[in-house]
Design an enzyme around this catalytic site. Structure first.
Site, PDB file in Angstrom:
ATOM      1  N   SER A 290       0.833  -1.204   0.000  1.00  0.00           N
ATOM      2  CA  SER A 290       0.000   0.000   0.000  1.00  0.00           C
ATOM      3  C   SER A 290       0.865   1.250   0.000  1.00  0.00           C
ATOM      4  O   SER A 290       0.545   2.248  -0.645  1.00  0.00           O
ATOM      5  CB  SER A 290      -0.899   0.038   1.232  1.00  0.00           C
ATOM      6  OG  SER A 290      -1.832  -0.992   1.192  1.00  0.00           O
TER       7      SER A 290
ATOM      8  N   ASP B 188     -10.702  -3.729  10.285  1.00  0.00           N
ATOM      9  CA  ASP B 188     -11.309  -3.598  11.616  1.00  0.00           C
ATOM     10  C   ASP B 188     -10.541  -4.366  12.681  1.00  0.00           C
ATOM     11  O   ASP B 188     -10.364  -3.892  13.797  1.00  0.00           O
ATOM     12  CB  ASP B 188     -12.764  -4.085  11.564  1.00  0.00           C
ATOM     13  CG  ASP B 188     -13.608  -3.189  10.677  1.00  0.00           C
ATOM     14  OD1 ASP B 188     -13.607  -1.966  10.906  1.00  0.00           O
ATOM     15  OD2 ASP B 188     -14.250  -3.707   9.746  1.00  0.00           O
TER      16      ASP B 188
ATOM     17  N   HIS C 237     -16.471   2.692   9.949  1.00  0.00           N
ATOM     18  CA  HIS C 237     -17.336   1.634  10.475  1.00  0.00           C
ATOM     19  C   HIS C 237     -17.187   1.672  11.998  1.00  0.00           C
ATOM     20  O   HIS C 237     -16.078   1.844  12.505  1.00  0.00           O
ATOM     21  CB  HIS C 237     -16.880   0.283   9.900  1.00  0.00           C
ATOM     22  CG  HIS C 237     -17.673  -0.899  10.370  1.00  0.00           C
ATOM     23  ND1 HIS C 237     -19.029  -0.873  10.577  1.00  0.00           N
ATOM     24  CD2 HIS C 237     -17.280  -2.174  10.660  1.00  0.00           C
ATOM     25  CE1 HIS C 237     -19.436  -2.070  10.977  1.00  0.00           C
ATOM     26  NE2 HIS C 237     -18.401  -2.872  11.037  1.00  0.00           N
TER      27      HIS C 237
ATOM     28  N   SER D 222     -39.772 -10.116 -18.281  1.00  0.00           N
ATOM     29  CA  SER D 222     -41.025 -10.557 -18.906  1.00  0.00           C
ATOM     30  C   SER D 222     -42.095 -10.762 -17.836  1.00  0.00           C
ATOM     31  O   SER D 222     -41.780 -10.942 -16.657  1.00  0.00           O
ATOM     32  CB  SER D 222     -40.793 -11.874 -19.644  1.00  0.00           C
ATOM     33  OG  SER D 222     -40.507 -12.907 -18.701  1.00  0.00           O
TER      34      SER D 222
HETATM   35  P1  NDP Z   1      -8.318  -2.915   3.439  1.00  0.00           P
HETATM   36  O1  NDP Z   1      -8.010  -4.253   3.981  1.00  0.00           O
HETATM   37  O2  NDP Z   1      -8.740  -2.806   2.018  1.00  0.00           O
HETATM   38  O3  NDP Z   1      -7.045  -1.943   3.625  1.00  0.00           O
HETATM   39  C1  NDP Z   1      -6.370  -1.872   4.825  1.00  0.00           C
HETATM   40  C2  NDP Z   1      -5.183  -0.950   4.712  1.00  0.00           C
HETATM   41  O4  NDP Z   1      -4.563  -0.893   6.001  1.00  0.00           O
HETATM   42  C3  NDP Z   1      -4.121  -1.391   3.729  1.00  0.00           C
HETATM   43  O5  NDP Z   1      -3.629  -0.259   3.064  1.00  0.00           O
HETATM   44  C4  NDP Z   1      -3.047  -2.010   4.621  1.00  0.00           C
HETATM   45  O6  NDP Z   1      -1.747  -1.862   4.080  1.00  0.00           O
HETATM   46  C5  NDP Z   1      -3.156  -1.128   5.845  1.00  0.00           C
HETATM   47  N1  NDP Z   1      -2.645  -1.766   7.063  1.00  0.00           N
HETATM   48  C6  NDP Z   1      -2.959  -2.988   7.566  1.00  0.00           C
HETATM   49  N2  NDP Z   1      -2.304  -3.214   8.711  1.00  0.00           N
HETATM   50  C7  NDP Z   1      -1.569  -2.107   8.949  1.00  0.00           C
HETATM   51  C8  NDP Z   1      -0.672  -1.730   9.977  1.00  0.00           C
HETATM   52  N3  NDP Z   1      -0.410  -2.549  11.011  1.00  0.00           N
HETATM   53  N4  NDP Z   1      -0.103  -0.508   9.918  1.00  0.00           N
HETATM   54  C9  NDP Z   1      -0.354   0.322   8.889  1.00  0.00           C
HETATM   55  N5  NDP Z   1      -1.187   0.012   7.870  1.00  0.00           N
HETATM   56  C10 NDP Z   1      -1.784  -1.185   7.893  1.00  0.00           C
HETATM   57  O7  NDP Z   1      -9.421  -2.267   4.424  1.00  0.00           O
HETATM   58  P2  NDP Z   1     -10.856  -1.687   4.011  1.00  0.00           P
HETATM   59  O8  NDP Z   1     -10.681  -0.447   3.210  1.00  0.00           O
HETATM   60  O9  NDP Z   1     -11.737  -2.777   3.506  1.00  0.00           O
HETATM   61  O10 NDP Z   1     -11.452  -1.293   5.453  1.00  0.00           O
HETATM   62  C11 NDP Z   1     -11.086  -0.124   6.145  1.00  0.00           C
HETATM   63  C12 NDP Z   1     -12.250   0.323   7.018  1.00  0.00           C
HETATM   64  O11 NDP Z   1     -13.335   0.736   6.177  1.00  0.00           O
HETATM   65  C13 NDP Z   1     -12.828  -0.756   7.938  1.00  0.00           C
HETATM   66  O12 NDP Z   1     -13.220  -0.131   9.122  1.00  0.00           O
HETATM   67  C14 NDP Z   1     -14.046  -1.249   7.179  1.00  0.00           C
HETATM   68  O13 NDP Z   1     -15.063  -1.814   7.995  1.00  0.00           O
HETATM   69  C15 NDP Z   1     -14.525   0.055   6.572  1.00  0.00           C
HETATM   70  N6  NDP Z   1     -15.385  -0.092   5.400  1.00  0.00           N
HETATM   71  C16 NDP Z   1     -14.925  -0.850   4.347  1.00  0.00           C
HETATM   72  C17 NDP Z   1     -15.674  -0.961   3.216  1.00  0.00           C
HETATM   73  C18 NDP Z   1     -15.096  -1.608   2.002  1.00  0.00           C
HETATM   74  O14 NDP Z   1     -15.594  -1.342   0.934  1.00  0.00           O
HETATM   75  N7  NDP Z   1     -14.070  -2.436   2.059  1.00  0.00           N
HETATM   76  C19 NDP Z   1     -17.024  -0.353   3.126  1.00  0.00           C
HETATM   77  C20 NDP Z   1     -17.342   0.548   4.216  1.00  0.00           C
HETATM   78  C21 NDP Z   1     -16.543   0.613   5.335  1.00  0.00           C
HETATM   79  P3  NDP Z   1      -0.772  -3.085   3.643  1.00  0.00           P
HETATM   80  O15 NDP Z   1      -0.763  -3.088   2.144  1.00  0.00           O
HETATM   81  O16 NDP Z   1       0.527  -2.705   4.253  1.00  0.00           O
HETATM   82  O17 NDP Z   1      -1.371  -4.343   4.241  1.00  0.00           O
HETATM   83 MG    MG Z   2     -18.912  -3.668   6.751  1.00  0.00          MG
END
Ligand code: NDP
Ligand code: MG
Ligand code: MG
Length: 336
Positions: free
Chosen positions: A52, A82, A107, A251
């Site tokens: 990322s 989460d 969330h 239909s």
């Molecule tokens: P993702 O799994 O897509 O992305 C998580 C990000 O966090 C990645 O960039 C990851 O980077 C980074 N990350 C993970 N661990 C760490 C760490 N220890 N330190 C720093 N960065 C870290 O998450 P989502 O976007 O799906 O979810 C995010 C939030 O949004 C949650 O609360 C979810 O419930 C909410 N949400 C999600 C929806 C969705 O469409 N997915 C819809 C509505 C709400 P790396 O590449 O390094 O792992």
């Molecule tokens: Mg959700």
């Protein structure tokens, strides 16, 4: 009727000149960051080294360690998975939450289920888009948006509500409509929606339909088109104009079949099961199980995922989609 807010009802300058840290650059993170930047906001990305990080740099953002981003920002939006939030929050975010800053979520899981307890002198709110992150970005780029919910958990500055609306406006959601809710309502309805209808309900329905046809001797490819591919076309009609719009387009034979057979498939028993799913969400059983599953290294999650990826529906689907370059996903998912 719920209050729904649109572009004209937003106090635009409450976040003006504020720095927004987007922590995480995954599904939601990249979309929030890019939409906010396009709307003129000052965005810094907080991450660990990895995939990322590289992507955010490629997309032209300043990228820093989570602690550094949290320290310099006025608004910290937590877009980590989460199940990782509590740990990262404790070590890298909380120490930098000085008086008057805002802690934001997409969330309510960690606040509602008591995994994160913020200090009393910061604003805490959520802005939760009602759609996958990649669509939050795509619809915005096309001039649309996905709607969002917002909720204030803690208003330390007296401006938390305005900040939440301004943030929702920044990611574009006021184009579609932004609804006020509570952390409890957002968390419980979001979990219920994804489990019973959007994800769990839909995948189970599609698989059961596919299996029924294949077990009856029909070609798997026909079953795939019938039960999965065409669902998108039906859902588009539902999205655009509700049940009536979809039924107008199909239909009369299909509509009659919808009326007489739908309730034979989704029965009172199904609704009873949905109520049980909801009860488990409300009483914390689901959250407890998910937190524990993660602590144990996700044995069940990984085992089920492996079986699911090998389902005949998935294998047939991969082959058929290879022949349809116009339906390729925007992001290729690696299947183990
Ligand atoms: P993702 O799994 O897509 O992305 C998580 C990000 O966090 C990645 O960039 C990851 O980077 C980074 N990350 C993970 N661990 C760490 C760490 N220890 N330190 C720093 N960065 C870290 O998450 P989502 O976007 O799906 O979810 C995010 C939030 O949004 C949650 O609360 C979810 O419930 C909410 N949400 C999600 C929806 C969705 O469409 N997915 C819809 C509505 C709400 P790396 O590449 O390094 O792992
Ligand atoms: Mg959700
Ligand atoms: Mg959701």
């Amino acid at each position: 009727m719920a209050n729904v807010y649109y572009q004209h009802s937003v106090e635009k300058n409450v976040l003006e000149g504020k720095k927004i840290a987007i922590v995480g650059y995954g599904s939601q993170g990249h979309a929030h960051a890019q939409n906010l930047r396009d709307n003129g906001f000052d965005v810094v990305i907080g991450l660990r080294q990895g995939k990322s990080w590289e992507k955010a740099v490629e997309d032209g953002f300043p990228v820093k360690a989570v602690a550094d981003a949290a320290q310099e920002a006025d608004v910290v939006m937590v877009l980590l998975p989460d199940e990782r939030q509590a740990e990262v929050y404790e070590n890298e975010i909380e120490p930098h939450l000085t008086v008057g800053k805002a802690l934001v979520f997409a969330h309510g899981f960690n606040i509602h289920f008591g995994q994160i307890t913020p200090p009393e002198d910061v604003d805490v709110f959520l802005v939760a888009p009602k759609g996958p992150g990649h669509l939050v970005r795509r619809t915005f780029s096309e001039g649309g948006a996905v709607p969002a919910l917002f909720a204030v958990y803690q208003d330390a500055t007296g401006t938390a509500r305005e900040k939440a609306l301004s943030y929702a406006d920044g990611i574009g959601s006021t184009r579609a409509g932004v609804l006020e809710t509570t952390f409890k309502e957002e968390t419980e309805t979001d979990l219920f929606g994804e489990q019973a209808v959007l994800c769990g309900g839909t995948t189970a329905l599609v698989k059961a339909g596919f299996e029924t046809l294949v077990e009856a001797g029909y070609q798997p490819e026909v079953a795939y088109f019938e039960c999965l591919h065409e669902l998108k076309l039906i859902v588009d009609l539902l999205y655009e104009g509700g049940l009536a719009n979809m039924r107008y387009s199909i239909s009369d034979t299909a509509q009659w079949g919808d009326f007489v057979s739908g309730p034979r498939v989704v029965t009172d028993e199904t609704k009873k099961a949905m109520k049980e799913v909801l009860a488990d969400i409300q009483n914390g059983t689901f959250a407890k199980g998910w937190i524990e599953e993660n602590k144990n290294g996700r044995p069940q999650f990984n085992a089920i995922n492996e079986v699911e990826n090998k389902h005949q529906l998935e294998e047939v689907g991969r082959e058929l989609r290879d022949m349809m370059p116009f339906v390729q996903p925007k992001v290729k998912v690696e299947v183990k």
